[in-house]
Design an enzyme around this catalytic site. Structure first.
Site, PDB file in Angstrom:
ATOM      1  N   GLY A   5       0.871  -1.180   0.000  1.00  0.00           N
ATOM      2  CA  GLY A   5       0.000   0.000   0.000  1.00  0.00           C
ATOM      3  C   GLY A   5       0.908   1.229   0.000  1.00  0.00           C
ATOM      4  N   ALA A   6       0.647   2.155  -0.926  1.00  0.00           N
ATOM      5  CA  ALA A   6       1.579   3.255  -1.153  1.00  0.00           C
ATOM      6  C   ALA A   6       1.951   4.043   0.117  1.00  0.00           C
ATOM      7  CB  ALA A   6       1.033   4.176  -2.237  1.00  0.00           C
TER       8      ALA A   6
ATOM      9  N   ASP B  50      -1.167   4.838  -6.358  1.00  0.00           N
ATOM     10  CA  ASP B  50       0.256   4.640  -6.062  1.00  0.00           C
ATOM     11  C   ASP B  50       1.100   5.806  -6.545  1.00  0.00           C
ATOM     12  OD1 ASP B  50      -0.916   1.766  -6.004  1.00  0.00           O
ATOM     13  OD2 ASP B  50       1.023   1.706  -4.981  1.00  0.00           O
TER      14      ASP B  50
ATOM     15  N   ASN C  94      -2.615   2.813 -10.221  1.00  0.00           N
ATOM     16  CA  ASN C  94      -3.138   2.071  -9.067  1.00  0.00           C
ATOM     17  C   ASN C  94      -3.165   0.597  -9.438  1.00  0.00           C
ATOM     18  OD1 ASN C  94      -4.239   2.098  -6.354  1.00  0.00           O
ATOM     19  ND2 ASN C  94      -6.183   1.505  -7.270  1.00  0.00           N
TER      20      ASN C  94
END
Ligand code: MRU
Length: 361
Positions: A56-57, A243, A253
């Protein structure tokens, strides 16, 4: 849910942050097992990032910063050159995953401290303080995104989401799921549809799990059922994370996001991207410059250790895709909701950010 910590710095003794270790929740084992791992070497953080044990970014940004803390601590304990160890760890972390800009942002924040250090004896502590600050900033960004995003979710909203953008993807309560949590807190009338998110099932394994823990109604569907769900009038809006968002609003993403945006446009549904300003990358004019990560073929053709395709078949395995800005209704950030024209409005959001430094992959 508030007890779930995707990432945490754990001091060895009360009263001082260092020495300590980085505790991560190993997301590869969810939803079956809740296992935390204590990390004291930068190589272990790099490995956790590559395996998607942390992912997860926004969470990658925080994990990247703490990776440099453990490197500094390790060097200091061994009487080695701390700055040198931090620079080597920075190169290691940069090489793990290319797409989420937050990872590079996290590394850059710490390197900035290194370059401007007063030369104090306790460089590791200075670095820890910056990582801790980033950690807290991300938590606060999630709260703000949640508030702005929840304004778009009146009672009764049916939200379709992709991948995982919640407690497990950030240091706080999430981006797209942050809005869901906040809307549910406000009125309690919400239903989430979670794409399972092939090939690694972040939607089924992680999103469905954390929403269930929070008591929020959630339905899992195959990624390829999403268009029919929209066509049959069961969704009010789509909310996803990001992202990396280029200067013109093009958004990288999790792979599958582009297909959702195209279907949403076809069925006249709003398509929202929710992300902190640290996911904006104004150095890239558009999405064509975003480096897309390609993953190992095994993740697609050999899930759970079983062959689901003939041996040696050719495999196409991008981990992300890029949704053109024209398909995005709005980008919900911690600084408010950005609407088209994105070029102008993203530049304004970045310009008002003192801390938004250029990330250098
Ligand atoms: O490969 P992953 O699981 O790290 O991909 C995560 C996503 O694509 C998320 O949607 C994105 O990072 C936003 S998380 C708030």
């Amino acid at each position: 849910v508030s007890e779930i910590r995707s990432i945490e710095w754990v001091p060895r003794q009360p009263g001082a942050p260092l020495p300590g270790s980085l505790r991560i929740l190993d997301q590869t084992l969810l939803p079956e097992r809740l296992v935390y791992r204590d990390i004291i070497r930068p190589e272990e953080v790099a490995d956790a990032i590559r395996r998607l044990a942390v992912r997860g970014a926004p969470l990658l940004g925080v994990a990247a910063a703490y990776a440099l803390v453990v490197a500094a601590q390790q060097a200091q304990q061994a009487g080695a050159d701390t700055a040198d160890a931090v620079r080597r760890a920075a190169a290691l972390i940069r090489g793990t995953r290319p797409t989420a800009v937050n990872l590079f942002h996290g590394v850059d924040r710490i390197l900035h401290i290194l370059e401007h250090s007063s030369g104090s004896d306790d460089l590791a502590l200075e670095i820890w303080k910056e990582a801790d600050r980033l950690h807290r900033e991300d938590r606060e960004a999630c709260e703000a995104i949640g508030r702005h995003g929840a304004d778009l979710l009146p009672p009764g909203s049916r939200v379709l989401t992709h991948c995982n953008t919640g407690i497990l993807a950030t240091a706080g309560r999430g981006t797209a799921l942050g809005a869901v949590y906040e809307a549910f807190r406000r009125h309690g009338k919400l239903h989430v549809f979670a794409d399972e998110t092939r090939p690694l099932w972040q939607g089924a394994r992680l999103t469905a799990w954390e929403l269930q823990q929070a008591g929020i109604p959630v339905t899992v569907l195959c990624d390829n059922a999403a268009a029919f769900l929209m066509a049959s009038g069961q969704v009010d809006c789509i909310m996803v994370g990001a992202d990396r968002i280029a200067a013109n609003g093009d958004t990288a993403n999790k792979v599958g996001t582009l297909a959702l945006a195209i279907a949403a446009r076809r069925y006249g549904l709003p398509f929202y991207v929710l992300a902190p300003v640290s996911t904006l990358d104004p150095s890239l004019p558009d999405g064509s410059g975003i480096e897309i990560e390609y993953r190992a073929a095994e993740e697609i053709v050999r899930p759970w250790g079983r062959n689901i395709a003939p041996q040696n078949v050719m495999v196409y395995a991008p981990a992300f895709d890029v949704t053109p800005a024209e398909l995005i209704t709005a980008i919900v950030t911690d600084r408010g909701i950005i609407r088209p024209p994105y070029e102008r409005n993203i530049a304004a959001a970045c310009g008002s950010s003192g801390s938004q430094r250029r990330a250098t992959p």
